[in-house]
Design a protein around this motif. Sequence first.
Motif, mmCIF file in Angstrom:
data_model
loop_
_atom_site.group_PDB
_atom_site.id
_atom_site.type_symbol
_atom_site.label_atom_id
_atom_site.label_comp_id
_atom_site.label_asym_id
_atom_site.label_seq_id
_atom_site.Cartn_x
_atom_site.Cartn_y
_atom_site.Cartn_z
ATOM 1 N N LYS A 1 58.088 48.932 19.174
ATOM 2 C CA LYS A 1 59.685 49.731 19.027
ATOM 3 C C LYS A 1 59.321 50.560 20.479
ATOM 4 C CE LYS A 1 60.525 46.576 16.051
ATOM 5 N NZ LYS A 1 61.213 44.842 16.871
ATOM 6 N N GLN A 2 58.517 51.823 19.913
ATOM 7 C CA GLN A 2 58.691 52.628 21.455
ATOM 8 C C GLN A 2 57.621 53.129 21.318
ATOM 9 O OE1 GLN A 2 60.713 54.838 17.488
ATOM 10 N NE2 GLN A 2 59.008 55.967 17.194
ATOM 11 N N LEU A 3 56.779 52.324 22.351
ATOM 12 C CA LEU A 3 55.630 52.695 23.016
ATOM 13 C C LEU A 3 55.617 54.020 23.929
ATOM 14 C CD1 LEU A 3 53.663 49.261 23.704
ATOM 15 C CD2 LEU A 3 52.537 51.279 22.085
ATOM 16 N N ASN A 4 54.350 54.097 24.275
ATOM 17 C CA ASN A 4 54.766 56.513 25.181
ATOM 18 C C ASN A 4 56.292 56.730 25.399
ATOM 19 O OD1 ASN A 4 52.203 54.865 26.027
ATOM 20 N ND2 ASN A 4 53.318 53.223 27.403
ATOM 21 N N ARG A 5 56.350 56.974 23.835
ATOM 22 C CA ARG A 5 57.715 57.628 23.882
ATOM 23 C C ARG A 5 57.360 58.871 23.428
ATOM 24 N NH1 ARG A 5 62.408 54.318 24.910
ATOM 25 N NH2 ARG A 5 61.449 52.414 25.758
ATOM 26 N N THR A 6 56.110 59.415 22.598
ATOM 27 C CA THR A 6 55.437 60.663 22.293
ATOM 28 C C THR A 6 56.377 62.124 22.629
ATOM 29 O OG1 THR A 6 53.518 60.807 23.296
ATOM 30 C CG2 THR A 6 53.876 59.528 21.116
ATOM 31 N N ASP A 7 56.583 61.879 23.999
ATOM 32 C CA ASP A 7 57.028 62.662 24.640
ATOM 33 C C ASP A 7 58.681 63.003 24.673
ATOM 34 O OD1 ASP A 7 58.042 60.406 26.518
ATOM 35 O OD2 ASP A 7 58.022 61.230 28.226
ATOM 36 N N GLU B 1 44.142 46.963 22.718
ATOM 37 C CA GLU B 1 45.338 46.298 23.700
ATOM 38 C C GLU B 1 45.907 44.752 22.627
ATOM 39 O OE1 GLU B 1 46.698 47.775 26.091
ATOM 40 O OE2 GLU B 1 46.107 48.890 25.685
ATOM 41 N N LYS B 2 45.161 43.886 22.257
ATOM 42 C CA LYS B 2 44.941 43.279 21.539
ATOM 43 C C LYS B 2 46.262 42.783 20.236
ATOM 44 C CE LYS B 2 41.049 40.436 23.034
ATOM 45 N NZ LYS B 2 39.908 39.807 22.931
ATOM 46 N N ALA B 3 46.185 44.326 19.699
ATOM 47 C CA ALA B 3 47.043 44.984 18.572
ATOM 48 C C ALA B 3 48.576 45.101 18.969
ATOM 49 C CB ALA B 3 46.228 45.760 17.453
ATOM 50 N N ARG C 1 49.189 54.109 15.516
ATOM 51 C CA ARG C 1 50.591 54.615 14.637
ATOM 52 C C ARG C 1 50.972 55.666 16.161
ATOM 53 N NH1 ARG C 1 51.273 58.233 9.680
ATOM 54 N NH2 ARG C 1 53.748 57.580 9.814
ATOM 55 N N GLU C 2 50.104 56.372 16.357
ATOM 56 C CA GLU C 2 50.966 57.562 17.131
ATOM 57 C C GLU C 2 51.368 56.376 19.038
ATOM 58 O OE1 GLU C 2 47.196 60.203 17.497
ATOM 59 O OE2 GLU C 2 47.892 61.172 16.282
ATOM 60 N N LYS C 3 50.631 55.496 18.762
ATOM 61 C CA LYS C 3 50.890 54.627 20.280
ATOM 62 C C LYS C 3 52.570 54.502 19.675
ATOM 63 C CE LYS C 3 46.947 54.481 22.811
ATOM 64 N NZ LYS C 3 46.078 53.931 23.778
ATOM 65 N N THR C 4 52.460 53.249 19.011
ATOM 66 C CA THR C 4 53.621 52.684 18.431
ATOM 67 C C THR C 4 54.529 53.154 17.150
ATOM 68 O OG1 THR C 4 52.433 51.543 16.349
ATOM 69 C CG2 THR C 4 51.894 50.734 18.706
ATOM 70 N N GLY D 1 40.710 56.543 11.636
ATOM 71 C CA GLY D 1 40.852 56.904 13.104
ATOM 72 C C GLY D 1 41.988 55.892 14.035
ATOM 73 N N ALA D 2 41.178 54.790 14.210
ATOM 74 C CA ALA D 2 41.848 54.001 14.868
ATOM 75 C C ALA D 2 43.354 53.115 14.525
ATOM 76 C CB ALA D 2 40.564 51.980 14.547
ATOM 77 N N VAL D 3 43.466 53.604 13.070
ATOM 78 C CA VAL D 3 45.010 52.920 13.311
ATOM 79 C C VAL D 3 46.128 54.510 12.860
ATOM 80 C CG1 VAL D 3 46.409 52.997 10.777
ATOM 81 C CG2 VAL D 3 44.131 51.733 10.670
ATOM 82 N N LYS D 4 45.558 55.344 12.796
ATOM 83 C CA LYS D 4 46.268 56.813 13.221
ATOM 84 C C LYS D 4 46.213 56.564 14.541
ATOM 85 C CE LYS D 4 45.800 61.615 13.473
ATOM 86 N NZ LYS D 4 45.222 63.076 13.520
#
Length: 287
Positions: A48-54, A35-37, A13-16, A7-10
């Motif tokens: 390369k694409q933090l918070n760009r899911t929109d 956050e450290k990751a 992955r969704e954020k990055t 779940g943490a990996v998923k």
Amino acid sequence: MTAITAGAVKALREKTGLPMMECKKALTESSGDEEKAILWLRENGKVKQLNRTDRTTEFGRVGIYTDGEKGAMVEFKCESAPVTQLEEFIALADDLAKVYAETPSVTSAEELLAQPSTIKPGSTLGDLKDDMFNRIREVFNVGRMVRVEGATGGYSHNSSTVSGVLVEVEGNNAEAVKDVAMHIAAMSPSVLSKDDIDAALVEKERSILKAAAMNEDSSKPENIIDKMVEGRLRNFYAQVALLEQPFVKEPKQTVSKYAEENGVKIKSFTHWVIGDDAAPSEEASEG
């Protein structure tokens, strides 16, 4: 050592937007702290694409690769139309298709992006994708993918409508196969042959045509009406079945006849249009 959950990996992955293994490594290096990751990934040039899911990738190109023995087609998507004309974007789309064709073990976009590029030794396909993001600042996604083992031909149309066609055949006539692929791009058949059309749909059309024929002249014997209907059904078949369609370069002959005269048997085809991936992709083959 902190256990890293799926779940943490998923979530990371969704954020990055990064591959699963990259996210797992970052979490491992950061003792599971998200956050450290993210910070670790940024410091290592990976995020390369933090918070760009929109942000949506509604444009793109279809990379195609064929070598006479196998073929592949990969949809490579971006955010804006001008980017699709960049040489590096086109080259990467084609490289994705080539690597996919030549690597049967690959079954997902993530696995494909982890493969070495053939146009930049020492880099993976994912590295090239990430590098483009860093410079162009657009999100890039690998969409649909298809691979065919056997003789193939293809065609990519990149005008007002962007589409790609991959055709599986028997025979060796590259020019004829490309002509068929171009026909598919122009005429958008749904199935390979009339035998592949849903029987219920055919019966519905037959009933409509029969009623229309009887309204034209109810005095005709039923067997004559039936012959008229079967003749008119050919037009219906030609609307949806590739082999029944008049060939665009020579409308007096069908695609089937054109292929036969040029030593080719069409076994299947896949036709994608960029932007229609919400619907099932068109993949038609011998029944």
